[in-house]
Each structure stands twice: as C-alpha cells, then as structure tokens.
Design a protein around this motif. Structure first.
Motif, short mmCIF file in Angstrom:
data_model
loop_
_atom_site.label_atom_id
_atom_site.label_comp_id
_atom_site.label_asym_id
_atom_site.label_seq_id
_atom_site.Cartn_x
_atom_site.Cartn_y
_atom_site.Cartn_z
N GLN A 169 -9.50 0.30 -6.85
CA GLN A 169 -8.62 -0.41 -6.17
C GLN A 169 -7.64 -1.44 -6.80
O GLN A 169 -6.62 -1.39 -6.37
N PRO A 170 -8.30 -2.19 -7.86
CA PRO A 170 -7.35 -2.99 -8.63
C PRO A 170 -6.29 -2.01 -9.29
O PRO A 170 -5.12 -2.50 -9.56
N ILE A 213 -7.56 -2.47 1.92
CA ILE A 213 -6.19 -2.85 1.92
C ILE A 213 -6.60 -3.97 0.82
O ILE A 213 -7.65 -4.84 0.91
N TYR A 214 -5.67 -4.24 -0.16
CA TYR A 214 -5.93 -5.30 -1.39
C TYR A 214 -4.65 -6.18 -1.58
O TYR A 214 -3.61 -5.71 -1.87
N GLY A 215 -5.06 -7.32 -1.38
CA GLY A 215 -4.00 -8.26 -1.52
C GLY A 215 -4.36 -9.19 -2.61
O GLY A 215 -5.56 -9.63 -3.34
N VAL A 216 -3.29 -9.77 -3.32
CA VAL A 216 -3.47 -10.67 -4.70
C VAL A 216 -3.18 -12.15 -4.19
O VAL A 216 -2.31 -12.34 -3.32
N THR A 217 -4.10 -13.05 -4.83
CA THR A 217 -4.04 -14.45 -4.61
C THR A 217 -4.42 -15.06 -5.82
O THR A 217 -4.94 -14.48 -6.80
N ALA A 277 -1.50 -4.11 -1.57
CA ALA A 277 -1.48 -2.58 -1.45
C ALA A 277 -2.46 -1.95 -0.46
O ALA A 277 -3.40 -2.89 -0.17
N ALA A 278 -2.30 -0.75 -0.34
CA ALA A 278 -3.40 -0.05 0.57
C ALA A 278 -3.58 1.29 0.02
O ALA A 278 -2.57 1.93 -0.55
N THR A 279 -4.57 1.94 0.45
CA THR A 279 -4.82 3.13 -0.07
C THR A 279 -5.94 3.76 1.01
O THR A 279 -6.74 3.16 1.76
N ALA A 280 -5.69 5.14 1.09
CA ALA A 280 -6.71 5.79 2.20
C ALA A 280 -7.09 7.14 1.82
O ALA A 280 -6.70 8.05 2.08
N GLY A 281 -8.22 7.15 0.90
CA GLY A 281 -8.72 8.07 0.11
C GLY A 281 -10.05 8.60 0.89
O GLY A 281 -10.12 8.49 1.78
N THR A 282 -11.19 8.58 -0.16
CA THR A 282 -12.48 9.04 0.30
C THR A 282 -12.75 7.73 1.32
O THR A 282 -13.33 7.72 2.29
N SER A 283 -12.56 6.38 0.82
CA SER A 283 -12.74 5.05 1.37
C SER A 283 -11.12 4.78 1.63
O SER A 283 -10.30 5.16 1.10
N GLY A 284 -11.20 3.49 2.60
CA GLY A 284 -9.91 2.90 3.05
C GLY A 284 -9.79 1.48 2.56
O GLY A 284 -10.86 0.85 2.58
N LEU A 340 -10.33 -5.79 1.32
CA LEU A 340 -11.07 -4.92 2.48
C LEU A 340 -11.30 -3.41 2.35
O LEU A 340 -10.52 -2.68 1.93
N CYS A 341 -12.58 -3.12 2.53
CA CYS A 341 -12.92 -1.78 2.36
C CYS A 341 -13.72 -1.12 3.44
O CYS A 341 -14.54 -1.73 4.25
N ILE A 342 -13.09 0.06 3.87
CA ILE A 342 -13.69 0.97 5.03
C ILE A 342 -14.02 2.19 4.52
O ILE A 342 -13.55 3.09 3.73
N ASN A 343 -15.54 2.35 4.65
CA ASN A 343 -16.23 3.44 3.81
C ASN A 343 -15.82 4.79 4.19
O ASN A 343 -15.47 5.78 3.57
#
Length: 493
Positions: free
Chosen positions: A243-244, A268-272, A259-266, A302-305
């Motif tokens: 995810q990074p 949303i990844y925000g930088v701070t 950023a977002a990805t929706a592969g095996t898991s889903g 945020l991870c959704i399995n």
C-alpha cells in the motif's frame, strides 16, 4: 538503464521492466495466471509458503525476459513491493521455518487485544499509532506461545519483501516503514519499541539491520544472477509494503494526497506529516516510504479485506464460462441500487475497520422472481463500494478530507460500475493512471539507486488516463439500508 520492479501479491507475483529515462514500461508479466493458494488450516487462519513466492518471482522474471523486449543485462537496480503484515521466520542458514502467516490471518487478534489492554491504550496509540491487533508482532507472539520449537530456531523475523530481497542477495535488512507495519516501531522515541519487545519477550537480535526504504539492501548473488540472466552484483535498492508502494506508484507522497486500490483487499491510503491515530484503531498509521527521522511522512491506511476476494469468489461460483470483463458488462445492465439486493463483502478474516470483528459475507434481499446473475454482479461491486464509503467516513473523522483520489486502472478499477459507484458514494472524484505495484517498485528502485532525486522527478511526465466524477446518481438510500444490515450483523457477534 533499466529498472526491475517486483510486486509480491497474495494472488500472484507481478514484474515490470521500465526504462529509467522515459519511465515507460518495456515489459511486464505475472505468475501464476490463476490465484495463488492461501492455506487455511483452521477458520480465520491464512498462510502462504514464502518459498512459493520466491519460485513465482523467478518464473515471472524469466517470463518477462522471454518476451525479448530488452537485454536483462541492462537492468541496473531492483525494487520490491510486497503484501503487508506477513510474518516470515528464517533460521541461521536463511531457511524458512514455517509458512508465512499473512495479512488476513486472524489467529493473533486476541493476543494483540490483550497487549493493547495491558500495555495501555495511551501508550499504544501515542507511540505505536495503532493497537498491536493481528499485525506482525502479535503473529510472532502466537508462534512463541504455540510453536516454541519453531520460535527457538528463529535467527531473524522479516516481512515478505525482506525475504525476497534475502533470496536475491543473501543479506537481510528491514526499514522503519516495515517495522511500523509490524507494530515494532515507537514513533515518539524513534526507535524499536521497548514496551512491545519486553511485553512479548522478544530478543532484539531477531530484528534485522534497519536501513532506509530507498537504499542498498544487498547485491545480487552469482547463482541467482546466472539463473535469471541478470548481472552479478546489481543492488536491491527499494523495499516497501504494497500500500505505501501503491501510493508511491501514483506519486502520493505529500500531506493531503490520497491513493486507493481495490485488489485482493481494498485500501484508501492518505499521507500526513502528523502523528495521527484513530482512537479505536479502525484505521492504521504507518511510516510512509519517504519517512525519515528528520522529516516524518506517515500513511493513514484504511483496509477492507474482502474486496477483490469477494469479486473473485462470485466469479468462481459461476464457473469458467464467466470472466471479470463479462461480469462488469452484465452489471452495467442493472440500475444503480441493484433493485434492493444488498451485499456485505466481508468473510476474509478480521476487519480492522469493524474493530477486528470477523463477519461473514452476506447476500440480503434476494427476490427469486426479480434478481438475476447480473444483479448479483452489480450488488457485489456496490457492496464493496459501500464498504469503502463506511471506511472513508472513518478517515474523515480522523482529519482526511481529500478532494481527489488517485488509483491505478487495474483490478476493480477496471470496472465502470465499481468505479462510478465508488465515486458517487464517496462524493470524491477519482483520477485513474496506468500504474500497478510492480511499476511502483521499479520507480522505487530508481529513487533508491539515485537515478531520480524524488518521486516528483520520476513522475514529472506522468498524466492521468481519465477523471471520473460524481454523475448525480445517488446511492445514499441503498447505502443507508446497507449500513442498517451491517449494524444488524455486528450486533449478533
């Protein structure tokens, strides 16, 4: 000069070879074509063989070479992305001691929850930015408690990407980013957490040498170079969790970028640049790829399995005559809302955004006279989008307010139904790029080899393929019904 990027995913290994000067992909390949096995000896357990990953990495590289689009001898650096939170154990001879306990394994949840309670929420959240949960440290504690004969043989613990780098180089390193995703890193004191090591009774010698993400993590051995047709001594210059790395592949490195990805898991990844944490540890904060002791850069994840895994399960139920493209085309024929059919896309281990509850997948409201195969396909993708919205609201509670989200045009983002549903229910536009994990790993290798001075330098000519904005078709009512269904299911646990 060419750069080799490797993405060790749950489903397969992907590799890309890119031209460092232009940033263009010359060749890419994945292995295997079908999803890799997940071993589940007991309910809630999930393991994979680390040796299987290495075998798949080699086969994917050789398949890429066979395309004869480049000279493998021109590859000058290697980057590795990998599925996060997995535990790999090796002995003094660098042999794997057991299957890797991977990211979606839930056996250590109770161990992590007890650690959170005993060490204290205040310390865990302010120092670790997370509960130990079912992350790598808790998985190691499970091995210590339940497989003492294995624990006694451990020379080093590592993340999946560390293992692949070791197989290339026979050298073992880790990074702050990797240690943070394992819940070993104390952000307040900027060192390995003494509280975690003491509480679980871990020896410091188990932790490999710590190096920056972008640095030399070892050099290709003669035996591996000869087998793969590569030059002896080229460096592995980058290792990062998927995810990074996905965020890097989309040039998401600065505060406020998402950023977002929706592969095996889903994800949303925000930088701070703040030490941000969720009081309930429903979302997690780790060191980003460009984090240093002097300039902190953190990824809130945020991870959704159960995203791509839910879509894959649906495809498999209908047999070999169905592929993802035809599923998406069928789903487009159904109106938004799927005529009342609702899907909870869980059932792939403990969900952190649901306070580590293990929830089964659920189809609700099936009308035998109305709903068709196409309804099921659309409802699954809408249910996944609703799960993203549920988690997105948690991110907003924690200060993330993006006005645009970047994603690679791959996996579920290849589906117009899913992408538009995602955009409509979150209310945030999505920029789609030609990008994947292996591409990001190759770019990371270029930064680590100092071919690029920064991510901005690497992506200076990178433009989005398309922009998807809300189209006015509201999904609020079906989402409200979906949330009610979710609440009902959670109340039974």
């Amino acid at each position: 000069m060419l750069l080799l990027g490797i993405d060790v995913g749950t489903s397969s290994v992907k590799v890309s070879v890119i031209d460092a000067q232009s940033g263009n992909i010359i060749a890419n390949k994945q292995y295997p074509d079908s999803e890799s096995e997940i071993i589940s000896p007991k309910y809630g357990w999930a393991e994979q063989s680390a040796d299987m990953w290495w075998e798949h990495v080699q086969k994917a590289i050789l398949l890429c070479n066979q395309q004869q689009k480049y000279n493998p001898q021109d590859i000058g650096a290697i980057g590795i992305a990998y599925q996060m939170h997995g535990l790999v154990l090796v002995d003094e001879q660098q042999n794997s001691l057991r299957n890797s306990i991977i990211w979606c394994d839930s056996r250590a949840v109770e161990i992590g929850d007890k650690a959170f309670e005993t060490i204290g929420a205040d310390y865990c959240l302010s120092h670790l930015l997370n509960s130990p949960g079912n992350f790598t440290a808790s998985k190691l504690a499970w091995v210590k408690q339940n497989e003492p004969e294995v624990y006694a043989k451990i020379a080093h613990i590592m993340l999946p990407g560390d293992y692949i780098a070791m197989k290339f180089t026979q050298q073992i390193t880790t990074s702050i980013s990797a240690l943070s995703e394992g819940i070993f890193w104390d952000f307040e004191n900027q060192c390995i957490s003494e509280e975690i090591m003491t509480y679980f009774g871990f020896e410091h010698s188990l932790i490999p040498e710590i190096k920056p993400v972008f640095s030399d993590h070892g050099y290709l051995t003669h035996a591996v170079a000869q087998k793969l047709g590569l030059k002896v001594g080229i460096p592995v210059t980058y290792k990062a969790g998927d995810q990074p790395n996905n965020a890097l592949s989309l040039n998401v490195t600065q505060p406020g970028e998402v950023a977002a990805t929706a592969g095996t898991s889903g994800v949303i990844y925000g930088v701070t640049n703040h030490l941000l944490y969720d009081q309930q540890s429903r979302v997690n904060t780790f060191a980003h790829v460009n984090h240093t002791l002097q300039n902190q850069s953190l990824g809130v994840l945020l991870c959704i399995n159960g995203t791509g895994s839910m879509n894959r399960w649906t495809k498999n139920i209908f047999g070999t005559a169905i592929d993802y493209k035809s599923m998406n085309q069928s789903a487009q024929k159904i109106a938004p809302g799927s005529d009342g059919l609702l899907v909870l896309p869980f059932g792939n281990g403990a969900e952190r955004m649901l306070n580590n509850k293990m929830l089964s997948a659920n189809f609700n409201g099936i009308d035998l006279n109305l709903h068709t195969q196409a309804h099921l396909f659309r409802a699954v993708q809408e249910g996944i989008a609703f799960a993203f919205r549920y988690g997105f609201d948690i991110l907003k509670e924690n200060g993330m307010q993006p006005n645009i989200i970047r994603a690679g045009e791959s996996n579920l983002f290849l589906s117009d139904v899913f992408t538009q549903s995602f955009v409509n229910i979150t209310g945030v536009a999505v920029e789609l790029y030609e990008s994947d994990g292996s591409y990001g790993a190759a770019i990371g290798a270029g930064i680590g080899a100092k071919i690029y001075s920064s991510a901005n330098d690497a992506f200076i000519n990178k433009k989005p393929l398309k922009l998807i904005e809300p189209d006015g078709q509201s999904l609020e009512q079906p989402y409200h019904s979906w949330k009610e269904l979710l609440a009902q299911q959670l109340s039974t646990l």
